[in-house]
Design an enzyme around this catalytic site. Sequence first.
Site, PDB file in Angstrom:
ATOM      1  N   GLU A   1     -87.282  -9.667  57.018  1.00 22.59           N
ATOM      2  CA  GLU A   1     -86.823  -8.921  55.835  1.00 22.59           C
ATOM      3  C   GLU A   1     -87.149  -7.426  55.928  1.00 22.59           C
ATOM      4  OE1 GLU A   1     -85.124  -9.968  52.759  1.00 22.59           O
ATOM      5  OE2 GLU A   1     -85.055  -7.787  52.845  1.00 22.59           O
TER       6      GLU A   1
ATOM      7  N   LYS B   1     -80.284  -1.208  62.247  1.00 21.06           N
ATOM      8  CA  LYS B   1     -80.286  -1.834  60.916  1.00 21.06           C
ATOM      9  C   LYS B   1     -78.870  -2.253  60.519  1.00 21.06           C
ATOM     10  CE  LYS B   1     -84.449   0.690  59.619  1.00 21.06           C
ATOM     11  NZ  LYS B   1     -84.971   1.975  59.163  1.00 21.06           N
TER      12      LYS B   1
ATOM     13  N   VAL C   1     -84.846  -4.096  57.712  1.00 22.42           N
ATOM     14  CA  VAL C   1     -83.819  -3.225  57.125  1.00 22.42           C
ATOM     15  C   VAL C   1     -84.219  -2.901  55.686  1.00 22.42           C
ATOM     16  CG1 VAL C   1     -81.361  -2.902  56.645  1.00 22.42           C
ATOM     17  CG2 VAL C   1     -82.065  -4.473  58.465  1.00 22.42           C
TER      18      VAL C   1
ATOM     19  N   ILE D   1     -87.362  -3.000  50.372  1.00 21.55           N
ATOM     20  CA  ILE D   1     -86.280  -3.469  49.482  1.00 21.55           C
ATOM     21  C   ILE D   1     -85.924  -4.922  49.809  1.00 21.55           C
ATOM     22  CG2 ILE D   1     -83.920  -3.076  48.681  1.00 21.55           C
ATOM     23  CD1 ILE D   1     -84.099  -0.256  49.874  1.00 21.55           C
TER      24      ILE D   1
ATOM     25  N   ASP E   1     -81.976   4.230  64.993  1.00 21.88           N
ATOM     26  CA  ASP E   1     -82.669   3.307  64.091  1.00 21.88           C
ATOM     27  C   ASP E   1     -81.690   2.780  63.030  1.00 21.88           C
ATOM     28  OD1 ASP E   1     -85.372   2.314  62.861  1.00 21.88           O
ATOM     29  OD2 ASP E   1     -84.383   3.369  61.215  1.00 21.88           O
TER      30      ASP E   1
HETATM   31  N1  HSE Z   1     -88.454   5.121  60.978  1.00 20.98           N
HETATM   32  C1  HSE Z   1     -87.914   4.210  60.021  1.00 20.98           C
HETATM   33  C2  HSE Z   1     -87.336   5.013  58.872  1.00 20.98           C
HETATM   34  C3  HSE Z   1     -89.009   3.317  59.515  1.00 20.98           C
HETATM   35  O1  HSE Z   1     -87.614   6.199  58.789  1.00 20.98           O
HETATM   36  O2  HSE Z   1     -86.568   4.466  58.092  1.00 20.98           O
HETATM   37  C4  HSE Z   1     -88.537   2.207  58.634  1.00 20.98           C
HETATM   38  O3  HSE Z   1     -87.667   1.350  59.310  1.00 20.98           O
END
Ligand code: HSE
Length: 372
Positions: free
Chosen positions: A124, A200, A127, A131, A196
Amino acid sequence: MMNLAILGFGTVGSGVAKVLAENAAEVAAGAGEEVRLKYIVDVRDFPDSPFAPLLVKDFAVVENDPEVGLVVETIGGCGVALTFTRRALQAGKHVVTSNKQLVAEHGVELLALAKEKGVNYFFEASVGGGIPLLRPLFNDLSANKILAMKGIVNGTTNYILTAMEQSGKELDEALKEAQALGYAEQNPDSDLDGTDAVRKACILADLAWGRELKPEKVPAEGIRGVALQDIRNAASTEGAIKLLCRLIRQEDGTVYAWVAPHFVPKTSMLAHVDSAFNAVVITGSAVGDVLFYGTGAGSIPTASAVVGDVVDAVRHKHAPRGIGWTDAPLTLGDPDTLPARWYIRSGDSWSITEAMPAGMLPQAQVRYRVLD
Ligand code: HSE
């Protein structure tokens, strides 16, 4: 009683230890039994930590301890995290993770292994940080065809864009603040370049559509090219520049996926999501739009989601949930063929175009889709 081990005592791992200790009664009530942190695995020493007595350096201690029924992996990346996750699942231990790279790149294999071994593999926190997002998508929206998902899923870049807009800060200074607050990845390139956010987006697509979306298939543009000038131009016409992930599924099953900065009019709620907050709008065929909003990064908020998974894994320890997707790829379309209005700028001159596909745009230094 369920004994668990945390792998990796960094930002998220230390938050998990803290939340487990501070909210032990709530966790036990939710899980239906006491949940005890037995080990923390890390190669580093933390002599001043109150958790120092639990630290071990060798994962084999956890692997070979039959008392440990659950492992929390907060190492990150696809190196030892992948090896230890495989070994923990092989040993019949439930695994909970915040590691989006691992889930996005190896989710098919690890979920299949968890199923084979009759254990849970939950993610969980991967992503949207704290939340509740993936479980509602998988459980509560399962009566819907998921038509689209869009959102702000990277706290670091949203922190930077907000600091640029509200304080006129330069990117580097705002990044340092985000790092100090524990939002950024160890290597912040994956935040700044959109990688990143791509990972997600892939996890959202995998869960929504049951087929694998490989990160390398998703075009990504990060925020390095966003100038203060663009942010001020957007603000002057009731807009904001936001890094969005976009996923659209057409009726024939074709999926369009991309990550890029967008010009977001203030009439959209996404324009008001500031700092390290994340927000995702999921459009379901039955429910319409649903907005998920909250803290998307940071130690304790992320630990909230991890420990929530721990509780659910313990609660379902005898009847693991059948979460998973196949390695059959999604049919992908080229997002540049979708018409959009665009914010374009060359030098000091900028405008918003009529709706058109990317190929028809006039030459411009900067071009960001408008979120309509
Ligand atoms: N580096 C990621 C962000 C951390 O800034 O959203 C959380 O996944």
